[in-house]
Enzyme design. Structure first.
Site, PDB file in Angstrom:
ATOM      1  N   CYS A  48      31.770  42.111  49.217  1.00  0.00           N
ATOM      2  CA  CYS A  48      33.224  42.138  48.955  1.00  0.00           C
ATOM      3  C   CYS A  48      33.603  43.354  48.119  1.00  0.00           C
ATOM      4  O   CYS A  48      33.298  43.409  46.916  1.00  0.00           O
ATOM      5  CB  CYS A  48      33.639  40.836  48.264  1.00  0.00           C
ATOM      6  SG  CYS A  48      35.334  40.834  47.638  1.00  0.00           S
ATOM      7  N   CYS A  51      35.930  42.706  45.117  1.00  0.00           N
ATOM      8  CA  CYS A  51      35.191  42.011  44.056  1.00  0.00           C
ATOM      9  C   CYS A  51      34.536  43.021  43.118  1.00  0.00           C
ATOM     10  O   CYS A  51      34.513  42.841  41.896  1.00  0.00           O
ATOM     11  CB  CYS A  51      34.116  41.100  44.646  1.00  0.00           C
ATOM     12  SG  CYS A  51      34.747  39.743  45.668  1.00  0.00           S
TER      13      CYS A  51
END
Length: 309
Positions: A48, A51
């Site tokens: 991700c 993230c």
């Protein structure tokens, strides 16, 4: 508030201030720990991109709070069962727990300024020391939240208006007042309130809930009479379109529990009907209700039981 978060000189962070955890230690690291201090849970995954941008900022802001909050990081790839139980739909997803229960959260990458506001709100709500003016606003926000929990929307609206009189850009108050406008049928005014919130600050749970309430209110305009739809659904329980329409009619009639119950029954009967339309509608209901609403909390648990039993 800024002074509290930034501090005057760097200090060593407590050893357990930031930690990685998993589903076997979630109860201890999050639920139990949150009984004394707010615990922020960052759900992420190695693949991700957002993230990787968000996580260092969260860690920085948590360290600056100097023990007023803790951070727990959970890799959803390694803890898929927990992610399913908590209905993590996308990442990054950040939830805050206090007193053993979820109290706030947001999804997606947000700017550092919004993270500081998020942490400051948690600190104030948990009784942390800080700027008296900010503490007063936090207390008003808590009173508004309590009023909503008691379905006293008029009192909540008065409190939100009072907050906006002091801080016209307060995101939580703008979103809360927008939800009030939806509740009294003034969807256009609700939209105008949300438009005052900068796009970069629209990922918070309060704004998401307000937007979902607006979307549902507009969709519910076309809902038919509850009596007719209920009779049609009872005559043929496999007429899932009628049952979906009935759920929307319940929602339009402010029968939120009945709306959730109808969709859960549909999912139990056929979770894949019309590309999981009932589940998608149910998740929209949960968004509009808010993460901590009792109907939403109970509904998510029941949904998990149906999907993973």
């Amino acid at each position: 508030m800024e002074t509290m978060l930034q501090g005057a000189a760097p200090q060593a962070a407590p050893a357990d201030l930031i930690k990685d955890s998993d589903q076997t230690k979630f109860a201890k690291d999050v639920l139990e720990a949150s009984r004394t201090v707010p615990v922020i849970v960052d759900f992420w995954a190695p693949w991700c991109g957002p993230c990787k941008t968000l996580q260092p900022m969260i860690e920085k802001v948590v360290k600056e709070a100097k023990g007023a909050v803790k951070l727990v990081k959970i890799d959803i790839d390694k803890n898929q069962m927990l992610a399913q139980q908590l209905r993590i739909q996308s990442i990054p997803a950040v939830y805050a727990f206090f007193g053993g229960r979820p109290v706030d959260g947001f999804m997606g990458a947000v700017p550092e300024s919004q993270l500081k506001e998020f942490v400051a709100r948690l600190v104030q709500a948990s009784g942390g020391a800080g700027d008296p003016a900010a503490a007063e606003l936090a207390e008003l926000l808590e009173q508004a939240k309590a009023a909503i929990a008691q379905n006293d929307m008029d009192t909540a609206a008065q409190l939100y208006s009072e907050i906006l009189g002091v801080e016209p850009t307060n995101v939580v108050a703008l979103a809360g007042l927008a939800r009030y406008q939806v509740s009294i049928g003034d969807v256009e005014q609700a939209k105008e309130l949300l438009e005052q919130i900068p796009a970069k600050e629209r990922n918070g749970a309060d704004v998401v809930a307000a937007q979902a309430a607006i979307d549902l209110a507009e969709k519910a305009k076309d809902a038919g009479p509850i009596g007719d739809l209920k009779a049609k659904a009872e005559a043929n329980p496999k007429d899932f379109q009628a049952r979906l329409d009935l759920a929307m009619a319940y929602w339009a009639g402010n029968q939120k529990q009945e709306a959730v119950d109808e969709l859960l029954a549909m999912i139990k009967a056929d979770r894949n009907w019309n590309e999981a339309a009932a589940r998608q509608q149910l998740l929209k209901f949960f968004e509009a209700l808010g993460f901590t609403d009792p109907i939403s909390v109970d509904g998510r648990k029941r949904l998990s039981t149906i999907l993973f039993s």
